[in-house]
Write a protein that holds these residues in place. Structure first.
Motif, PDB file in Angstrom:
ATOM      1  N   VAL A 267      -7.690 -36.469 -19.284  1.00  0.00           N
ATOM      2  CA  VAL A 267      -8.515 -35.980 -18.165  1.00  0.00           C
ATOM      3  C   VAL A 267      -9.991 -35.818 -18.490  1.00  0.00           C
ATOM      4  O   VAL A 267     -10.808 -35.696 -17.567  1.00  0.00           O
ATOM      5  CB  VAL A 267      -7.974 -34.630 -17.642  1.00  0.00           C
ATOM      6  N   VAL A 268     -10.383 -35.823 -19.758  1.00  0.00           N
ATOM      7  CA  VAL A 268     -11.770 -35.480 -20.087  1.00  0.00           C
ATOM      8  C   VAL A 268     -12.767 -36.432 -19.455  1.00  0.00           C
ATOM      9  O   VAL A 268     -13.860 -36.035 -19.019  1.00  0.00           O
ATOM     10  CB  VAL A 268     -11.963 -35.416 -21.622  1.00  0.00           C
ATOM     11  N   PHE A 269     -12.401 -37.715 -19.347  1.00  0.00           N
ATOM     12  CA  PHE A 269     -13.360 -38.680 -18.810  1.00  0.00           C
ATOM     13  C   PHE A 269     -13.472 -38.597 -17.291  1.00  0.00           C
ATOM     14  O   PHE A 269     -14.362 -39.218 -16.700  1.00  0.00           O
ATOM     15  CB  PHE A 269     -12.977 -40.095 -19.257  1.00  0.00           C
ATOM     16  N   ALA A 270     -12.574 -37.840 -16.664  1.00  0.00           N
ATOM     17  CA  ALA A 270     -12.684 -37.638 -15.219  1.00  0.00           C
ATOM     18  C   ALA A 270     -13.922 -36.821 -14.868  1.00  0.00           C
ATOM     19  O   ALA A 270     -14.371 -36.827 -13.714  1.00  0.00           O
ATOM     20  CB  ALA A 270     -11.436 -36.939 -14.682  1.00  0.00           C
ATOM     21  N   PHE A 271     -14.490 -36.120 -15.849  1.00  0.00           N
ATOM     22  CA  PHE A 271     -15.678 -35.309 -15.602  1.00  0.00           C
ATOM     23  C   PHE A 271     -16.963 -36.128 -15.707  1.00  0.00           C
ATOM     24  O   PHE A 271     -18.054 -35.614 -15.482  1.00  0.00           O
ATOM     25  CB  PHE A 271     -15.725 -34.123 -16.579  1.00  0.00           C
ATOM     26  N   GLY A 272     -16.861 -37.393 -16.084  1.00  0.00           N
ATOM     27  CA  GLY A 272     -18.037 -38.248 -16.114  1.00  0.00           C
ATOM     28  C   GLY A 272     -18.563 -38.453 -14.703  1.00  0.00           C
ATOM     29  O   GLY A 272     -17.798 -38.598 -13.750  1.00  0.00           O
ATOM     30  N   GLY A 273     -19.854 -38.472 -14.537  1.00  0.00           N
ATOM     31  CA  GLY A 273     -20.472 -38.617 -13.222  1.00  0.00           C
ATOM     32  C   GLY A 273     -21.386 -37.466 -12.888  1.00  0.00           C
ATOM     33  O   GLY A 273     -22.290 -37.589 -12.056  1.00  0.00           O
ATOM     34  N   LEU A 274     -21.165 -36.330 -13.561  1.00  0.00           N
ATOM     35  CA  LEU A 274     -22.057 -35.192 -13.358  1.00  0.00           C
ATOM     36  C   LEU A 274     -23.493 -35.522 -13.734  1.00  0.00           C
ATOM     37  O   LEU A 274     -24.437 -34.953 -13.199  1.00  0.00           O
ATOM     38  CB  LEU A 274     -21.570 -33.999 -14.193  1.00  0.00           C
ATOM     39  N   GLU A 275     -23.668 -36.472 -14.661  1.00  0.00           N
ATOM     40  CA  GLU A 275     -24.999 -36.773 -15.183  1.00  0.00           C
ATOM     41  C   GLU A 275     -25.949 -37.302 -14.113  1.00  0.00           C
ATOM     42  O   GLU A 275     -27.161 -37.135 -14.208  1.00  0.00           O
ATOM     43  CB  GLU A 275     -24.917 -37.806 -16.321  1.00  0.00           C
ATOM     44  N   VAL A 276     -25.381 -37.952 -13.075  1.00  0.00           N
ATOM     45  CA  VAL A 276     -26.229 -38.595 -12.064  1.00  0.00           C
ATOM     46  C   VAL A 276     -27.101 -37.583 -11.333  1.00  0.00           C
ATOM     47  O   VAL A 276     -28.210 -37.904 -10.892  1.00  0.00           O
ATOM     48  CB  VAL A 276     -25.363 -39.399 -11.071  1.00  0.00           C
ATOM     49  N   VAL A 277     -26.631 -36.343 -11.220  1.00  0.00           N
ATOM     50  CA  VAL A 277     -27.414 -35.351 -10.482  1.00  0.00           C
ATOM     51  C   VAL A 277     -28.756 -35.095 -11.171  1.00  0.00           C
ATOM     52  O   VAL A 277     -29.770 -34.852 -10.508  1.00  0.00           O
ATOM     53  CB  VAL A 277     -26.625 -34.038 -10.307  1.00  0.00           C
ATOM     54  N   THR A 278     -28.808 -35.189 -12.504  1.00  0.00           N
ATOM     55  CA  THR A 278     -30.076 -34.968 -13.206  1.00  0.00           C
ATOM     56  C   THR A 278     -30.987 -36.191 -13.102  1.00  0.00           C
ATOM     57  O   THR A 278     -32.206 -36.070 -13.212  1.00  0.00           O
ATOM     58  CB  THR A 278     -29.829 -34.621 -14.685  1.00  0.00           C
ATOM     59  N   ILE A 279     -30.401 -37.368 -12.905  1.00  0.00           N
ATOM     60  CA  ILE A 279     -31.211 -38.562 -12.648  1.00  0.00           C
ATOM     61  C   ILE A 279     -31.826 -38.461 -11.259  1.00  0.00           C
ATOM     62  O   ILE A 279     -33.019 -38.725 -11.065  1.00  0.00           O
ATOM     63  CB  ILE A 279     -30.341 -39.834 -12.761  1.00  0.00           C
ATOM     64  N   ALA A 280     -31.017 -38.045 -10.285  1.00  0.00           N
ATOM     65  CA  ALA A 280     -31.498 -37.939  -8.905  1.00  0.00           C
ATOM     66  C   ALA A 280     -32.520 -36.825  -8.736  1.00  0.00           C
ATOM     67  O   ALA A 280     -33.383 -36.905  -7.854  1.00  0.00           O
ATOM     68  CB  ALA A 280     -30.309 -37.708  -7.968  1.00  0.00           C
TER      69      ALA A 280
END
Length: 474
Positions: free
Chosen positions: A216-229
């Motif tokens: 499940v750990v990789f299911a949390f990937g994607g949070l990083e985009v908010v800091t790009i936006a």
């Protein structure tokens, strides 16, 4: 770039317009990680960990929260469209920014193919007359056009996509809780039988919990985009801090709360990897058409992730071009402030990935997918190392910019790094995950070699200029 340059001198103005609002960022932070990995993939975690999957999600979610807190601290102090790639360059040198930026771009455009293909498969089931490749083409064209328009269009798409996903999770939690206490029609309180029966809360021991973490750990990937936006929002420093604060706790609640509802209502032994445990719960409590309802939610989740990944990849490659780490031609910005060439370059590679996925899903594309399987951990590790290097510099040079601080610095940062190392070691001991680590290590090594060669060439060029200048003076 000197490693000891003060952070304030590096916080350069963002060339892209500020078209995103606080509500866009907040919902992007909430919806960014709520995807098919949660709605469908969580079944595999339950199958190996049993009710202990709740602990697996707590551990994986805590690691993701720490990473986001570090990233939020740096992004609030130094907003940039390249986010952690820029931070890595400022903290460790150009090689780090180049490596993490290109690896993350590669990760996004490869995963984009999985999302487009998954959404097309669902749509083809609804409308069999349209071939799967036709749906893929339609989705890619629609979201390319959306990303070529003003950035607020991306924000609106993501706002409503994320709102639907968040609404679905909240409704699921409410219905599940009512079913657990027996307040729904034709239901009785379920008690703790499913948590303590079938082998107990940890039927496979702590090794099952650890296996669940890997699942499940990789299911949390994607949070990083908010800091790009955040760099394209009205008040980047303030907005990214607020988005990170609101997102991490709520996401942990959604993930852990969902798992607790599932394993309380249903025996964990009834879970089938590849089938949605959410559908199983909705069926069990008598929600009509549960399968189709969840199909719609997963469909929206996949399109949302496709949209976010296209956006994130285009901004990352644009940031690389800004710093001379990608072709300068990608810096062309439209009248509306959109880096259109960066968008088209990202979607072009995304199209290639989709074609490979449709043509050779079990060979060529599988190798590409394995090559990015563990890249997220490399990105997270560089975020942690960058935060360790930058935090003292920011405190020394611009303490007023630390509007969001990492908890327990530096001890929790080191703890997160140790946890990432442990996950990698565990993946190497797992037959299913080992190929991902090895292929990802190969991809990372290749990018690092290119970064080293670029640094060596730049160093030789600088030495040649110095010698020429010295000769002229003499």
């Amino acid at each position: 770039m000197r490693d000891d340059a003060p952070p304030t001198s590096l916080a350069e103005p963002e060339p892209l317009p500020h078209g995103l609002k606080q509500r866009h960022l907040t919902m992007l932070g909430l919806g960014g990680v709520i995807g098919a990995g949660l709605f469908v993939g969580s079944g595999a975690g339950i199958a190996v960990a049993g009710p202990g999957i709740v602990l697996s999600y707590l551990i994986a979610g805590a690691l993701a929260m720490l990473v986001m807190r570090m990233l939020g601290e740096m992004s609030a102090a130094m907003p940039a469209s390249g986010a952690f790639s820029v931070h890595a360059e400022r903290a460790l040198g150009r090689w780090a920014g180049f490596s993490v930026g290109w690896l993350y771009w590669f990760l996004l455009v490869v995963v984009l193919a999985v999302e487009a293909t998954g959404a097309a498969r669902i749509a083809h089931g609804w409308v069999p007359g349209v071939p799967q490749w036709g749906w893929v083409l339609l989705f890619m064209v629609v979201f390319t056009l959306a990303n070529l328009a003003a950035v607020k269009n991306f924000g609106e798409f993501e706002f409503w996509f994320a709102a639907l996903k968040v609404g679905a999770i909240v409704l699921f939690l409410v219905l599940g809780t009512l079913a657990i206490v027996g307040w729904l029609p034709d239901t009785d309180p379920v008690g703790l039988a499913n948590l303590t029966g079938q082998g107990g809360f940890l039927p496979n021991g702590w090794s099952g919990v650890v296996s669940g973490v890997l699942a499940v750990v990789f299911a949390f990937g994607g949070l990083e985009v908010v800091t790009i936006a955040a760099a394209e929002s009205e008040d980047p420093a303030r907005n990214v801090a607020r988005a990170v604060r609101s997102a991490v706790w709520r996401i942990l609640l959604f993930y852990v709360g969902s798992m607790l509802v599932i394993v309380t209502l249903l025996p964990w032994t009834s879970m089938v990897p590849g089938e949605s445990p959410y559908v199983a719960v909705l069926d069990a409590i008598g929600v009509p058409g549960a399968g189709q309802i969840m199909n719609v939610v997963v469909f929206v989740a996949l399109l949302s992730a496709l949209n976010a990944n296209l956006y994130g990849s285009s901004r990352m490659v644009f940031s690389l071009a800004e710093r001379g780490e990608a072709p300068r031609g990608l810096l062309k910005v439209s009248g509306g402030g959109v880096p259109r060439r960066a968008v088209l370059a990202s979607v072009a590679f995304g199209f290639v990935s989709v074609l490979l996925n449709l043509k050779w899903p079990d060979s060529v594309f599988l190798y590409m997918l394995n090559a990015v399987g563990a890249v997220l951990l490399f990105v997270w590790a560089l975020i942690a190392v960058s935060q360790l290097r930058l935090r003292p510099r920011i405190e020394r040079e611009a303490p007023e910019t630390l509007t969001l601080r990492m908890w327990g610095f530096p001890w929790l940062t080191w703890t997160a790094l140790a946890a990432m190392g442990a996950v990698l070691v565990l993946m190497l001991t797992d037959d299913g995950a080992r190929p991902q680590v090895l292929w990802s290590a190969g991809a990372t090594a290749a990018v690092l070699v290119v970064a080293w060669l670029r640094e060596a060439r730049a160093s030789r060029a600088a030495s040649g200029e110095d010698r020429t200048s010295t000769t002229k003076r003499n």
